[in-house]
Design an enzyme around this catalytic site. Structure first.
Site, short mmCIF file in Angstrom:
data_model
loop_
_atom_site.label_atom_id
_atom_site.label_comp_id
_atom_site.label_asym_id
_atom_site.label_seq_id
_atom_site.Cartn_x
_atom_site.Cartn_y
_atom_site.Cartn_z
N LYS A 85 24.08 -4.54 9.29
CA LYS A 85 22.35 -5.15 9.07
C LYS A 85 22.37 -4.03 7.41
CE LYS A 85 19.60 -6.17 11.74
NZ LYS A 85 18.87 -6.60 12.46
N VAL A 86 21.92 -4.22 6.62
CA VAL A 86 21.40 -3.78 5.78
C VAL A 86 20.41 -3.66 5.21
CG1 VAL A 86 22.78 -2.67 3.41
CG2 VAL A 86 24.06 -3.30 5.08
#
Ligand code: G3P
Length: 221
Positions: A85-86
């Site tokens: 997740k960014v």
């Protein structure tokens, strides 16, 4: 569609994995921090709780693209199949582009706007996570944001999926599914509300009561 739990509660995942058609578990830094357990212990334990399979999601903490990429590589190497997740910041978008080139799957997170989410999908994110309840809490419409994002992805980035996140009510989650989202992650309380409506239990008890009244024992005879 893909159904996830948004939690680091190992016991709850084990309990609900028996009941729900779960694809895996999503986490974020706040969720892992609340568990007071190291990420490197939590992730394998979550996979065990899922029966040794299922997709896991964990988020980078760094603020620059290069450091995000370093963390993403570490996560991807240490937990097989993990989706990184960014946050969809300017640096996050740069990191997603680099990670796509490296073949590391990403999810664009902290999405509060449809255009922001679309950019992460165009950059190469496999999933995009709009924050439904947080948008509502800011006076916006989480569902309208999801509907717009879903249409944008269908038109311009069909390889990416909306993974709707941040819910306080089952209705918010249902509206996302009606908008066509391909994936959703539920906090434990919302997941439990889906399957534990008081009226359902009352209906079952009434069937039992009627049967006992007529036949004594609660068997089919
Ligand atoms: O994991 C990100 C998202 O689900 C956050 O949810 O409940 O903290 O708004 P919430």
């Amino acid at each position: 569609m893909e159904l996830y739990l948004d939690t680091a509660d190992i016991h709850a995942v084990k309990r609900l994995a028996r009941v729900l058609p779960l694809q895996g578990v999503t986490t974020n830094p706040s969720i892992v921090a609340a568990s007071r357990t190291s990420l490197w212990e939590v992730l394998p334990a979550l996979r065990d709780a899922l029966g040794g399979e299922g997709k896991l999601f964990a988020q980078v903490l760094a603020a620059t693209a290069d450091q995000m990429v370093e963390e993403a590589v570490m996560l991807n190497q240490r937990v097989s199949g993990l989706v990184v997740k960014v946050p969809v910041t300017t640096e996050g978008l740069a990191a997603i582009k680099i990670l796509r080139g490296m073949g590391i799957p990403t999810l664009g997170t902290a999405v509060y706007g449809a255009a922001q989410g679309l950019l992460s999908a165009l950059a190469g994110a496999e999933y995009v996570a709009p924050y439904v309840n947080r948008v509502d809490a800011q006076g916006g419409s989480g569902i309208a944001t999801v509907q717009e994002l879903q249409r944008l992805l269908e038109m311009h980035a069909p390889q990416a999926k909306v993974l709707a996140a941040s819910f306080k009510t089952p209705r918010q989650a249902l509206d996302c599914l009606l908008a066509g989202c391909g994936a959703i992650t539920l906090p434990l309380d919302v997941a439990e509300q889906f399957i534990s409506a008081p009226a359902v239990q009352a209906a079952v008890e009434k069937f039992e009561c009627d049967w006992r009244g007529a036949f004594g024992a609660l068997t089919l005879g």
